[in-house]
Design an enzyme around this catalytic site. Structure first.
Site, short mmCIF file in Angstrom:
data_model
loop_
_atom_site.label_atom_id
_atom_site.label_comp_id
_atom_site.label_asym_id
_atom_site.label_seq_id
_atom_site.Cartn_x
_atom_site.Cartn_y
_atom_site.Cartn_z
N GLY A 150 0.64 -1.31 -0.30
CA GLY A 150 -0.08 0.33 0.19
C GLY A 150 0.77 0.84 -0.61
O GLY A 150 1.70 1.13 0.82
N ASN A 153 -1.55 7.39 1.14
CA ASN A 153 -2.78 8.23 1.66
C ASN A 153 -3.94 8.13 1.67
O ASN A 153 -5.02 8.06 2.53
CB ASN A 153 -2.47 9.14 0.24
CG ASN A 153 -3.07 6.85 -1.02
OD1 ASN A 153 -2.20 6.96 -1.17
ND2 ASN A 153 -3.50 8.82 -2.24
N SER A 229 4.27 4.71 -6.19
CA SER A 229 4.37 5.38 -7.41
C SER A 229 5.38 4.43 -8.50
O SER A 229 5.66 3.36 -8.40
CB SER A 229 5.87 6.24 -6.93
OG SER A 229 6.73 5.09 -7.02
N GLU A 250 -1.41 -0.20 -9.29
CA GLU A 250 -2.08 1.42 -8.78
C GLU A 250 -0.48 2.68 -8.90
O GLU A 250 -0.62 2.65 -8.46
CB GLU A 250 -3.49 1.13 -8.34
CG GLU A 250 -4.44 0.32 -8.57
CD GLU A 250 -5.51 0.72 -9.20
OE1 GLU A 250 -4.66 2.00 -10.16
OE2 GLU A 250 -5.74 -0.01 -9.57
N CYS A 284 -4.35 9.97 -5.81
CA CYS A 284 -3.13 9.70 -7.01
C CYS A 284 -4.16 10.33 -8.42
O CYS A 284 -3.04 10.63 -9.68
CB CYS A 284 -3.00 8.19 -7.45
SG CYS A 284 -4.70 7.38 -6.79
N GLY A 454 -0.51 2.44 -14.71
CA GLY A 454 -0.94 0.94 -13.92
C GLY A 454 -0.97 -0.07 -14.98
O GLY A 454 -1.34 0.13 -16.12
P1 NAD Z 1 6.29 4.54 -2.79
O1 NAD Z 1 5.95 3.99 -4.20
O2 NAD Z 1 6.90 5.23 -2.73
O3 NAD Z 1 5.54 2.81 -2.45
C1 NAD Z 1 4.30 2.11 -1.75
C2 NAD Z 1 4.32 1.24 -1.28
O4 NAD Z 1 5.57 0.30 -1.55
C3 NAD Z 1 4.74 1.80 0.50
O5 NAD Z 1 4.46 0.95 0.45
C4 NAD Z 1 6.84 1.05 -0.08
O6 NAD Z 1 7.17 0.32 1.34
C5 NAD Z 1 6.52 -0.41 -0.79
N1 NAD Z 1 8.02 0.08 -1.99
C6 NAD Z 1 8.99 0.68 -2.14
N2 NAD Z 1 9.67 0.01 -2.32
C7 NAD Z 1 9.26 -1.22 -3.08
C8 NAD Z 1 10.28 -2.51 -3.76
N3 NAD Z 1 11.75 -2.10 -3.97
N4 NAD Z 1 9.08 -3.74 -3.46
C9 NAD Z 1 8.66 -4.02 -2.84
N5 NAD Z 1 7.49 -2.92 -2.25
C10 NAD Z 1 8.10 -1.39 -1.82
O7 NAD Z 1 4.64 5.79 -3.18
P2 NAD Z 1 3.96 5.67 -1.32
O8 NAD Z 1 4.85 7.32 -1.60
O9 NAD Z 1 3.56 5.85 -0.53
O10 NAD Z 1 2.63 6.46 -2.30
C11 NAD Z 1 2.40 7.88 -3.07
C12 NAD Z 1 2.49 7.26 -5.13
O11 NAD Z 1 1.60 5.78 -4.48
C13 NAD Z 1 1.97 8.31 -5.86
O12 NAD Z 1 3.21 8.06 -7.20
C14 NAD Z 1 0.60 8.10 -6.00
O13 NAD Z 1 0.27 8.90 -7.52
C15 NAD Z 1 0.77 6.31 -5.80
N6 NAD Z 1 -1.12 6.11 -5.72
C16 NAD Z 1 -1.79 5.47 -6.75
C17 NAD Z 1 -2.99 4.75 -6.30
C18 NAD Z 1 -3.17 3.91 -7.61
O14 NAD Z 1 -4.86 3.75 -7.12
N7 NAD Z 1 -3.14 5.25 -8.83
C19 NAD Z 1 -3.31 5.76 -5.36
C20 NAD Z 1 -2.93 6.01 -3.80
C21 NAD Z 1 -1.25 6.89 -4.73
#
Ligand code: NAD
Length: 484
Positions: A150, A153, A229, A250, A284, A454
């Site tokens: 996850g 947000n 992200s 996502e 997002c 995505g």
């Molecule tokens: P992030 O990518 O930094 O982290 C997301 C999750 O991935 C965290 O739980 C993190 O610990 C994990 N993670 C990080 N590196 C990893 C790896 N190498 N392998 C597996 N897991 C790993 O994102 P964030 O800063 O938590 O969230 C913001 C981003 O999420 C924004 O880009 C936003 O647009 C996106 N987002 C998308 C949606 C959607 O439904 N499309 C919804 C909410 C947020």
């Protein structure tokens, strides 16, 4: 008021589990900057327990009827609604989002997902295909053990949006929340089990990206669903590809919101506010590139400024507050860097971008005008309360410019011209389009991105295809011929 301290860091096999040997993760309340709880990242032993118990529990769960599975999900949905206030307070502690928002958008959305997929579970079927005298039937089967990862947000909603379809289809799930907001998913697990979910089917473990990476590459895992992200998405997708695992990705966005001269002005301003400042801009699908046709620009900007000036940045637990802090110091720094770049590249800052004289990660909502397509603030996802206004002359021009992005999560159009509205959304490259509204995300509608936003869809019947697979069975009724 709920005590934000969790019983323990992880929820595995139907119970809270602690292992203090794991890396300590402080949980910071964004409104004050105070540490309100501490969890520990998963150690190898915790990771193993989560995956092994999920793997062991899944076959018996899949063997239940869909109606039996659905009943448990719907009971969990009812329990979440009954506990909405305390779950909303916890969501506010985790994220800083104002209670005014969390009371209607988070636990309620989780309850909707559990109710919807609980209702669908009993009617999940394969199909019969007559093939001359012979026939084929398909069996809809679960994938097995799914991993959910996850973003920070929407911690309650993201956990439930992944758990509900996964469990409805007969899978087990191991979920890792964001390290920034680790609290809410534990409550979702606790409630699911209190509602009767057998142990092991929804395990929650904490940790940073390395824990997510270990989950995504484990041989027992059949599917990975990430909300995060683009850069993390690329890594997780590649890791999943190694084992040919199913994925749902996502990811981020830089969505256009297009306001034509003939739009209803008040509705268009409401749309721009919902598309940029809800959850302090940390959504997002936000429509952060606001294209405004020249004839309506002056009126739009003046009314937008007037209404954004009424945002209340107070104690998030006070229900009158409607604009919260950024989730973290890091996220506020990112937003401030973009504001600096916006000014340097020639955009006109017309309001906001100020820190408040109080602890916590506060920043006032930002509106930039005179933004052009190649500026950083018009190209890159900011994930904060920064609205950019871009001018346009006509429909053909704005369509090309709106689609000139690597992302394709959402897009919105405000116009009273019916045929133009539908013509526009047909041509906009996005997974979700809005006409005269923005950012609605009911469980009945598929949600997900095109282009780099995505792969796959969450919610709606479409999610079933991402958490199940079809086995074809060919049945011959006639005599079987062979060449020799
Ligand atoms: P992030 O990518 O930094 O982290 C997301 C999750 O991935 C965290 O739980 C993190 O610990 C994990 N993670 C990080 N590196 C990893 C790896 N190498 N392998 C597996 N897991 C790993 O994102 P964030 O800063 O938590 O969230 C913001 C981003 O999420 C924004 O880009 C936003 O647009 C996106 N987002 C998308 C949606 C959607 O439904 N499309 C919804 C909410 C947020």
């Amino acid at each position: 008021m709920i005590d934000p301290k969790p019983t323990a860091s992880h929820f595995i096999n139907g119970a809270y589990v602690e292992d203090t040997a794991g890396r300590a993760i402080n949980v910071v309340y964004p409104a004050t900057g105070e540490v309100i709880a501490r969890v520990h990242g998963a150690t190898p032993a915790i990771l193993e327990a989560a995956l092994a118990t999920a793997k062991a529990a899944q076959p018996a769960w899949a063997a239940l009827t869909g109606t039996e599975r659905g009943r448990i999900l719907r009971r969990a949905s009812d329990m979440i609604r009954e506990q909405n206030r305390s779950l909303s307070e916890l969501e506010t502690y985790d994220t800083g989002k104002p209670l005014q928002e969390t009371l209607v958008a988070d636990a309620t959305s989780a309850a909707d997902a559990l109710e919807y997929f609980g209702g669908l579970a009993g009617s999940l079927t394969g199909e019969h295909v007559q093939f001359g005298e012979d026939f084929i039937y398909t069996i809809r089967e679960p994938l097995g053990v799914c991993v959910g990862i996850g973003a920070w947000n929407y911690p309650t909603q993201i956990a439930a949006w992944k758990a509900a379809p996964a469990l409805a289809c007969g899978n087990a799930m191991v979920f890792k929340p964001s390290e920034t907001t680790p609290l809410c998913a534990l409550k979702v697990a606790e409630i699911l089990h209190a509602a009767g979910l057998p142990a092991g089917l929804f395990n929650v473990i904490q940790g940073l990206g390395d824990v997510g990476a270990s989950l995504a590459t484990d041989l027992r895992v059949d599917k990975v669903s990430l909300t995060g992200s683009l850069s993390t998405g690329r890594k997780v997708y590649a890791a999943a590809a190694e084992g040919m695992r199913n994925v749902t990705m996502e990811l981020g966005g830089k969505s256009p919101l297009i306001i034509f001269d003939d739009a209803n002005l008040e509705d268009a301003v409401s749309g721009a506010i919902l598309a940029n400042f809800y959850s302090s801009g940390q959504i997002c699908s936000n429509g952060t590139r606001v294209f405004v046709q020249k004839g309506i620009k002056a009126a739009f900007l003046s009314r937008l400024m007037e209404r954004v000036g009424k945002a209340i940045l107070g104690d998030p637990m006070d229900e009158a507050t409607n604009f919260g802090p950024m989730v973290s110091q890091r996220q506020r720094d990112i937003v401030e860097d973009f504001i600096t770049k916006g000014k340097e590249e020639g955009a006109r800052l017309i309001c906001g971008g100020k820190r408040l004289d109080r602890p916590g990660f506060w920043i006032t909502p930002v509106i930039f005008s005179d933004v052009t397509d190649n500026m950083s603030i018009a190209r890159e996802e900011i994930f904060g309360p920064v609205l950019s206004v871009l001018d346009f002359e006509d429909e053909a021009e704005v369509l090309i410019r709106a689609n000139e992005t690597q992302y394709g999560l959402a897009a919105g159009v405000f116009t009273l011209n019916l045929t133009r509205a539908h013509r526009m959304v047909k041509a906009l490259e996005a997974g979700t389009c809005y006409i005269n509204t923005y950012n609605d995300a009911p469980v009945e509608a598929p949600f997900g991105g095109t282009k780099l936003s995505g792969v796959g869809r969450e919610n709606s019947k479409a999610a079933i295809n991402h958490y199940s697979q079809l086995k074809s069975v060919y049945v011959r009724m006639s005599k079987l011929e062979a060449p020799y």
